[in-house]
Each structure stands twice: as C-alpha cells, then as structure tokens.
Design a protein around this motif. Sequence first.
Motif, PDB file in Angstrom:
ATOM      1  N   ILE A  73       0.837  -1.203   0.000  1.00 51.64           N
ATOM      2  CA  ILE A  73       0.000   0.000   0.000  1.00 51.64           C
ATOM      3  C   ILE A  73       0.871   1.252   0.000  1.00 51.64           C
ATOM      4  N   GLU A  74       1.976   1.222   0.737  1.00 53.91           N
ATOM      5  CA  GLU A  74       2.891   2.361   0.752  1.00 53.91           C
ATOM      6  C   GLU A  74       3.468   2.614  -0.648  1.00 53.91           C
ATOM      7  N   ALA A  75       3.800   1.553  -1.373  1.00 51.62           N
ATOM      8  CA  ALA A  75       4.307   1.707  -2.740  1.00 51.62           C
ATOM      9  C   ALA A  75       3.234   2.284  -3.654  1.00 51.62           C
ATOM     10  N   GLU A  76       1.989   1.858  -3.457  1.00 53.80           N
ATOM     11  CA  GLU A  76       0.900   2.390  -4.267  1.00 53.80           C
ATOM     12  C   GLU A  76       0.660   3.869  -3.966  1.00 53.80           C
ATOM     13  N   ARG A  77       0.773   4.246  -2.715  1.00 54.10           N
ATOM     14  CA  ARG A  77       0.650   5.662  -2.352  1.00 54.10           C
ATOM     15  C   ARG A  77       1.753   6.476  -3.021  1.00 54.10           C
ATOM     16  N   LEU A  78       2.958   5.935  -3.027  1.00 58.41           N
ATOM     17  CA  LEU A  78       4.078   6.589  -3.692  1.00 58.41           C
ATOM     18  C   LEU A  78       3.808   6.765  -5.182  1.00 58.41           C
ATOM     19  N   GLY A  79       3.141   5.767  -5.785  1.00 61.52           N
ATOM     20  CA  GLY A  79       2.897   5.799  -7.224  1.00 61.52           C
ATOM     21  C   GLY A  79       2.177   7.042  -7.705  1.00 61.52           C
ATOM     22  N   ASN A  80       1.379   7.646  -6.844  1.00 63.41           N
ATOM     23  CA  ASN A  80       0.668   8.863  -7.236  1.00 63.41           C
ATOM     24  C   ASN A  80       1.598  10.052  -7.427  1.00 63.41           C
ATOM     25  N   PHE A  81       2.868   9.895  -7.055  1.00 65.05           N
ATOM     26  CA  PHE A  81       3.826  10.992  -7.159  1.00 65.05           C
ATOM     27  C   PHE A  81       4.983  10.681  -8.114  1.00 65.05           C
ATOM     28  N   VAL A  82       4.972   9.504  -8.714  1.00 68.27           N
ATOM     29  CA  VAL A  82       6.032   9.126  -9.642  1.00 68.27           C
ATOM     30  C   VAL A  82       5.585   9.462 -11.065  1.00 68.27           C
ATOM     31  N   PRO A  83       6.239  10.397 -11.741  1.00 71.65           N
ATOM     32  CA  PRO A  83       5.804  10.792 -13.082  1.00 71.65           C
ATOM     33  C   PRO A  83       6.045   9.679 -14.100  1.00 71.65           C
ATOM     34  N   PRO A  84       5.109   9.443 -14.997  1.00 70.10           N
ATOM     35  CA  PRO A  84       5.391   8.522 -16.100  1.00 70.10           C
ATOM     36  C   PRO A  84       6.412   9.158 -17.035  1.00 70.10           C
ATOM     37  N   PRO A  85       7.209   8.367 -17.734  1.00 75.39           N
ATOM     38  CA  PRO A  85       8.239   8.927 -18.615  1.00 75.39           C
ATOM     39  C   PRO A  85       7.709   9.915 -19.654  1.00 75.39           C
ATOM     40  N   PRO A 281      -0.326  -5.811  -7.699  1.00 79.27           N
ATOM     41  CA  PRO A 281      -1.397  -6.146  -6.765  1.00 79.27           C
ATOM     42  C   PRO A 281      -2.600  -5.235  -6.956  1.00 79.27           C
ATOM     43  N   PRO A 282      -3.750  -5.589  -6.396  1.00 82.39           N
ATOM     44  CA  PRO A 282      -4.888  -4.674  -6.422  1.00 82.39           C
ATOM     45  C   PRO A 282      -4.508  -3.341  -5.791  1.00 82.39           C
ATOM     46  N   GLY A 283      -5.070  -2.258  -6.336  1.00 77.05           N
ATOM     47  CA  GLY A 283      -4.740  -0.951  -5.784  1.00 77.05           C
ATOM     48  C   GLY A 283      -5.623   0.135  -6.355  1.00 77.05           C
ATOM     49  N   ALA A 284      -5.658   1.268  -5.673  1.00 82.22           N
ATOM     50  CA  ALA A 284      -6.418   2.436  -6.116  1.00 82.22           C
ATOM     51  C   ALA A 284      -5.472   3.628  -6.213  1.00 82.22           C
ATOM     52  N   TYR A 285      -5.656   4.435  -7.260  1.00 76.91           N
ATOM     53  CA  TYR A 285      -4.717   5.508  -7.562  1.00 76.91           C
ATOM     54  C   TYR A 285      -5.454   6.756  -8.037  1.00 76.91           C
ATOM     55  N   ASN A 286      -4.730   7.874  -8.062  1.00 75.90           N
ATOM     56  CA  ASN A 286      -5.238   9.064  -8.704  1.00 75.90           C
ATOM     57  C   ASN A 286      -5.349   8.829 -10.206  1.00 75.90           C
ATOM     58  N   GLY A 287      -6.204   9.600 -10.858  1.00 77.62           N
ATOM     59  CA  GLY A 287      -6.468   9.374 -12.269  1.00 77.62           C
ATOM     60  C   GLY A 287      -5.227   9.416 -13.135  1.00 77.62           C
ATOM     61  N   HIS A 288      -4.353  10.395 -12.926  1.00 74.56           N
ATOM     62  CA  HIS A 288      -3.162  10.531 -13.766  1.00 74.56           C
ATOM     63  C   HIS A 288      -2.238   9.330 -13.623  1.00 74.56           C
ATOM     64  N   THR A 289      -2.244   8.713 -12.449  1.00 73.38           N
ATOM     65  CA  THR A 289      -1.372   7.565 -12.207  1.00 73.38           C
ATOM     66  C   THR A 289      -1.759   6.376 -13.071  1.00 73.38           C
ATOM     67  N   ALA A 290      -2.999   6.348 -13.552  1.00 72.43           N
ATOM     68  CA  ALA A 290      -3.434   5.254 -14.428  1.00 72.43           C
ATOM     69  C   ALA A 290      -2.598   5.166 -15.686  1.00 72.43           C
ATOM     70  N   GLY A 307     -12.361  13.549 -17.688  1.00 68.48           N
ATOM     71  CA  GLY A 307     -12.134  13.942 -16.301  1.00 68.48           C
ATOM     72  C   GLY A 307     -11.919  12.798 -15.337  1.00 68.48           C
ATOM     73  N   VAL A 308     -11.177  11.758 -15.742  1.00 66.44           N
ATOM     74  CA  VAL A 308     -10.893  10.654 -14.816  1.00 66.44           C
ATOM     75  C   VAL A 308     -10.053  11.177 -13.654  1.00 66.44           C
ATOM     76  N   ASP A 309     -10.556  10.993 -12.443  1.00 69.96           N
ATOM     77  CA  ASP A 309      -9.818  11.451 -11.269  1.00 69.96           C
ATOM     78  C   ASP A 309      -9.366  10.317 -10.368  1.00 69.96           C
ATOM     79  N   ARG A 310      -9.927   9.107 -10.571  1.00 70.32           N
ATOM     80  CA  ARG A 310      -9.513   7.957  -9.769  1.00 70.32           C
ATOM     81  C   ARG A 310      -9.531   6.709 -10.632  1.00 70.32           C
ATOM     82  N   PHE A 311      -8.636   5.769 -10.277  1.00 69.98           N
ATOM     83  CA  PHE A 311      -8.494   4.522 -11.008  1.00 69.98           C
ATOM     84  C   PHE A 311      -8.211   3.414 -10.009  1.00 69.98           C
ATOM     85  N   ALA A 312      -8.812   2.250 -10.218  1.00 70.45           N
ATOM     86  CA  ALA A 312      -8.545   1.094  -9.370  1.00 70.45           C
ATOM     87  C   ALA A 312      -8.407  -0.149 -10.228  1.00 70.45           C
ATOM     88  N   THR A 313      -7.536  -1.036  -9.820  1.00 68.62           N
ATOM     89  CA  THR A 313      -7.362  -2.298 -10.523  1.00 68.62           C
ATOM     90  C   THR A 313      -7.481  -3.437  -9.523  1.00 68.62           C
TER      91      THR A 313
END
Length: 404
Positions: A73-85, A281-290, A307-313
């Motif tokens: 979960i901590e890694a998924e939280r971090l993912g919302n701040f990691v920019p895609p290339p 793993p299953p997780g929920a993220y901010n829209g841009h993180t998708a 206007g996607v603001d949230r994403f979950a897998t």
Amino acid sequence: MLQLRVNSMPRRTAYALVMAATLAIVSGGCGSAEHAADGPAPAVDLGKLDVGNYETKPRQLGTVKNLQQAKTIEAERLGNFVPPPVDIDPRFVHNDPFIATVFTDPKYSIGKIMAVDRFAEAAPDFVSGFLSFGSTEEDSRGIDLMNAVMIFPDEQKAADAAVALERVDLEAAERNTAVAIPKYPAAHAHWQPNQQSIGSWYATGKFVVYTWIYDYLKIHIEKVDLPALVALVEQSLDTVVPSISKFNPAPLDQLMSLQIDVDGMLDRTIARPAEDGWLNPPGAYNGHTAIHFLSDLGDRKAMEEVGVDRFATNGVDLYRARDGAAAAVLRKEFGGVTKKFTGAEPPANLPAAECKEYIGRQNLAIRFYCSVSYGRYAAFSASHQLLDAQQRISAEYALLVNSK
C-alpha cells in the motif's frame, strides 16, 4: 549494469510473460470523448445476472492486515507521485505491461536491469518501490527509460543504499565504468563504454531514484553518445525529484495503520481471483497515475477529456469519470472494437455491457474483454474465457449498483 543483448527481452521475465500478458484492457477504443452518451440505460434485474462466484456486495477493506500488505500500500501511495516517462519527455509514448510497477521484491521489477542478487545486502532497509517505464518505440526498437523510486526509513539509509546499490551493480560486469552526473553530483552512475546504456542511483530525502536508460537503436548500429545519456538522466531527475518530494512516507511504526482503500474505489471493484496472478497487486490511484498501467498511452487523452480522477485495478479495472455521461463515453472509447478486436457476445441480461475478442497476433494476449458503465464509473474486465469476462463485468455492474 548488466550486459544485455540487443535482441533479448531484458525487461520480461518468464513469470511476467505468463502472468501479465494483458494486452489492451483499457485501449483500442473508437470514437472520441466528444460523442454524447446514448439514452438512459435499460433497467437491469440484478437477480438475473450471471455473476459466477464473484461477490457483488459492498465491503470495507479497512486497514492493512500484515506488514507485506502495508509495504505494498505504501508503494501504491508513492505511485501517485512518480511521473510517467511521457511527463519527462513526450517521446516516451509506449508502455510495457510485462513489468511489475509496484514492488516489494525487486526480482520482477528491476531484476532485469540491474544485478539484484545482492540487493538485500546493499539495501537491507528497503521498504517498497514504484517503477515507471516508457519507450520511444515498440518492440525494443527505440530508447527505454525507467525510474524505480525506492522508499527507505530515513535519509541516511537512503543515501547509504544509493551508494551500495550502485556498487554491487557496478561490480556485476567488468566493463562497467563510473560516470559523473554534473547536475546531480550526489548521483552514483555507471555505463559500459561500448553500449548506449546507463544506470544512475540518486538519493533524495527518504528515496533512492534508480534511473535506467537503454538505447536499442544506437546499440544495434554500435554507436555511443555518453553526453546524450547523461543529459537524459538529468532531465529525468529534474521531473522525478520535485514530484516525489511531495510524498510523505509513513514512519515504519505507522505502516500497520495504513488504509487499504481511502475513498471506496477499491471497495467498488470485484475481488481478483487467486489464480489471476497479475504482476501488480490490487490498488487504487489518482487518475493521472493510471497512465502507468495503460497499454496504449494514446488513451490518456480520452481519460483527460472525460475527467478521470480515480483509477482502481482488481478483478476488473475501474475508472471514475467526471459524470455519468463522461463514464459512458470512456466505456465506448476503451471498450470499442478496432481492427484487432471483433465483437463478442455480451453477458446475458445486461444490455449496457459490451464484449470483444482479440484477433491480433500478439502472443499470450488475453482473448476476451467486456466493459460497462454505471454512474460515474466505467469498468473493464479481461479473461482468457468469454464466460469469465462476462461474469466479471456482470458482477462488477451489480457491485456498483449495490455500492450506491
């Protein structure tokens, strides 16, 4: 840095090839977000839906159940701040679904781009990490750019890990040669002078950013350009470092208090069967993180337009759009047929859903996909069996209705 052959698949483990061959669960749509949704959806009798063994009642996931889940979960939280290339350089428009993005074990994420056999020795305090990947061309014909952001308990342990991780990777191949990153003098980097590739480890706060670049074309024509590699490392860090600085990792003694699902997005997805075995793993993220999870980065335009603001897998992929009309548009965009897909039989008693079958040539591609929208949510299922894809999307529709 490991020596890689140009015609090899350095990012793809056998595990990934078998367990993560998700081709286009959210890509290949038709039309545009300017299209209006169709008329009101027909009434659905949830009792007549074939949902198989999937649970359709809302659940509350609560706090993490064990330390491994907490690190995830901590890694998924971090993912919302990691920019895609693609945010670093617009050339990086291709993703790779064969890569583990969320990781607590480096084997299935960075294990093919650095020596990880001594990872535990070099980074004993590693918590978890999030990896971004982008390529300028498909099928290993362009430049690959990866950033693996790894969390450590404090700044000193992150700094120590950056030094040690670079050292053990440097020692893994005789030709590895140290390289300076002038704009980031604290970075530890090396390359092989006969190969257009570079690895850099940079500690910033509680994070280590491992940047890896591999230029297939220049390696193929046996040309090297170290200044170009260094410049791209610097450009990448210019984007990644300020972004991840906005994330505050949880102290180690608070990891077990993390919420699995902060706003009900993951609660609104059917549970993933144990046999699925996806890399992430299953997780929920901010829209841009998708964007990190898209097979086709061209689909990000559609996400932004609606206007996607949230994403979950989870057992399905679920997007939350601006409103119901926008969600219906996204379902059409991502769920429509193209030259690589043909229509498939939709699930019984759910006229709002559509299914399609992959008819392209990519090996190990998942064959069947179904989609539906309800309210602000657009959901997409995938399975090698049509019945399972139908049951998943039917169960997801029922779960969305029951979650009101």
